[in-house]
Write an enzyme that holds these catalytic residues in place. Structure first.
Site, PDB file in Angstrom:
ATOM      1  N   GLY A 149      36.712  42.781  47.477  1.00  0.00           N
ATOM      2  CA  GLY A 149      37.504  43.999  47.695  1.00  0.00           C
ATOM      3  C   GLY A 149      36.593  45.209  47.772  1.00  0.00           C
ATOM      4  O   GLY A 149      35.378  45.103  47.591  1.00  0.00           O
TER       5      GLY A 149
ATOM      6  N   LYS B 189      45.817  51.893  39.821  1.00  0.00           N
ATOM      7  CA  LYS B 189      46.134  50.464  39.598  1.00  0.00           C
ATOM      8  C   LYS B 189      46.766  50.219  38.229  1.00  0.00           C
ATOM      9  O   LYS B 189      47.194  49.106  37.948  1.00  0.00           O
ATOM     10  CB  LYS B 189      44.852  49.630  39.713  1.00  0.00           C
TER      11      LYS B 189
ATOM     12  N   THR C  31      36.381  47.858  45.806  1.00  0.00           N
ATOM     13  CA  THR C  31      35.772  48.292  44.540  1.00  0.00           C
ATOM     14  C   THR C  31      34.625  47.343  44.173  1.00  0.00           C
ATOM     15  O   THR C  31      33.538  47.778  43.787  1.00  0.00           O
ATOM     16  CB  THR C  31      36.825  48.319  43.412  1.00  0.00           C
TER      17      THR C  31
ATOM     18  N   ALA D 164      41.113  44.747  41.063  1.00  0.00           N
ATOM     19  CA  ALA D 164      42.484  44.252  40.841  1.00  0.00           C
ATOM     20  C   ALA D 164      43.438  45.154  41.615  1.00  0.00           C
ATOM     21  O   ALA D 164      43.104  46.292  41.963  1.00  0.00           O
ATOM     22  CB  ALA D 164      42.839  44.269  39.356  1.00  0.00           C
TER      23      ALA D 164
ATOM     24  N   GLU E 288      38.761  33.804  43.226  1.00  0.00           N
ATOM     25  CA  GLU E 288      38.618  34.812  42.167  1.00  0.00           C
ATOM     26  C   GLU E 288      39.086  34.259  40.823  1.00  0.00           C
ATOM     27  O   GLU E 288      38.464  34.484  39.786  1.00  0.00           O
ATOM     28  CB  GLU E 288      39.423  36.069  42.527  1.00  0.00           C
TER      29      GLU E 288
ATOM     30  N   GLY F 278      45.242  41.017  46.787  1.00  0.00           N
ATOM     31  CA  GLY F 278      45.522  41.932  47.908  1.00  0.00           C
ATOM     32  C   GLY F 278      44.558  41.676  49.058  1.00  0.00           C
ATOM     33  O   GLY F 278      44.902  41.837  50.222  1.00  0.00           O
TER      34      GLY F 278
ATOM     35  N   LYS G 123      46.247  40.160  41.392  1.00  0.00           N
ATOM     36  CA  LYS G 123      45.120  40.169  42.304  1.00  0.00           C
ATOM     37  C   LYS G 123      45.485  39.399  43.571  1.00  0.00           C
ATOM     38  O   LYS G 123      46.473  38.686  43.604  1.00  0.00           O
ATOM     39  CB  LYS G 123      43.894  39.501  41.655  1.00  0.00           C
TER      40      LYS G 123
END
Ligand code: 5RP
Length: 236
Positions: A34, A129, A36, A91, A111, A104, A102
């Site tokens: 992701g 979040k 982040t 997340a 994961e 997305g 989780k």
């Protein structure tokens, strides 16, 4: 911090920067997926290249594997690593008990396997979040393509029997075609609005034939680092 970041990216970057402080020389790390987690991978790459940090990384997606190699991190598979010291991942939602939604980005299966095979899981997230109760973010459920419509119908029946608020389900698409995960599966997103009993739902969903895994991470995450738009972080 890179110049010209939006407040949301500043928050993600700040959380990632704090998380890499937990990384020690010689660690075997789970590398999340992701936007982040990508900041975290880039920061680790800098530490490898500029500070001589020695780590091995087990990526949770082909995207993360590509990025990790590009920034100079040694990449191995989970079977080679066997067990990991720490996984750092993003997340979509986290609640006060540090339970998560989780997936997305579609990488929930790897994961969850990687996080579960780690001594510790740190989640890095922007403040948006954080929720009192999980469920506003659609819950991803990974299903095998064979008979996916039957699996979806069984999921919908299960939602009725659990008396959850929202029951709409959608097949995740990539343009005109179903989105396909790294494992060759499809994702059905459950629009539940609010999940009353996340632990029960996580268990029941995984009993349905064709369901491979769901995006509820219960009792897996140890710490959440929450980044703010001004670059501050808070630890949960
Ligand atoms: C991917 C994930 C991601 O960690 C989650 O979607 C958060 O992504 P981002 O950091 O881009 O907001 O679970 O499967």
């Amino acid at each position: 911090m890179p110049a010209e970041l939006s407040p949301i990216d500043k928050a993600k970057f700040a959380a990632a920067r704090r998380a890499v402080e937990y990384v020690e020389d010689g660690m075997r790390l789970g590398l999340g997926t992701g936007s982040t987690a990508a900041w975290m991978v880039r920061l680790l790459g800098e530490m490898v290249r500029e500070e001589g940090l020695r780590i091995t990384g087990v990526p949770t997606s082909t995207r993360t594997a590509d990025l990790a190699r590009e920034v100079g991190i040694t990449v191995i598979g989970l079977d080679e690593a066997k067990w990991l010291d720490l996984t750092i991942d993003g997340a979509d939602e986290f609640d006060p008990q540090l339970n998560l939604i989780k997936g997305g980005g579609g990488a929930l299966l790897q994961e969850k396997i990687v996080a579960t095979a780690s001594d510790q899981m740190i989640v890095i997230a922007d403040a948006a979040k954080e929720v009192a109760q999980l469920g506003a973010f659609p819950l991803p459920v990974e299903v095998i393509p064979f008979g996916w419509q039957t699996s979806r119908a069984l999921i919908e029946e299960t939602l009725v029997s659990l008396d959850v608020l929202g029951r709409e389900t959608t097949l995740r698409m990539n343009g005109e075609r179903p989105f396909v995960t790294d494992e060759g599966n499809y994702i059905v997103d459950l629009h539940l609005n609010r999940i009353g009993n996340a632990r029960q739902l996580a268990l029941v969903l995984n009993q349905i034939p064709g369901v491979v895994e769901n995006g509820l991470f219960i009792d897996i995450c140890d710490v959440v680092i929450v980044g703010q738009g001004d670059g501050r972080v808070e630890i949960r």
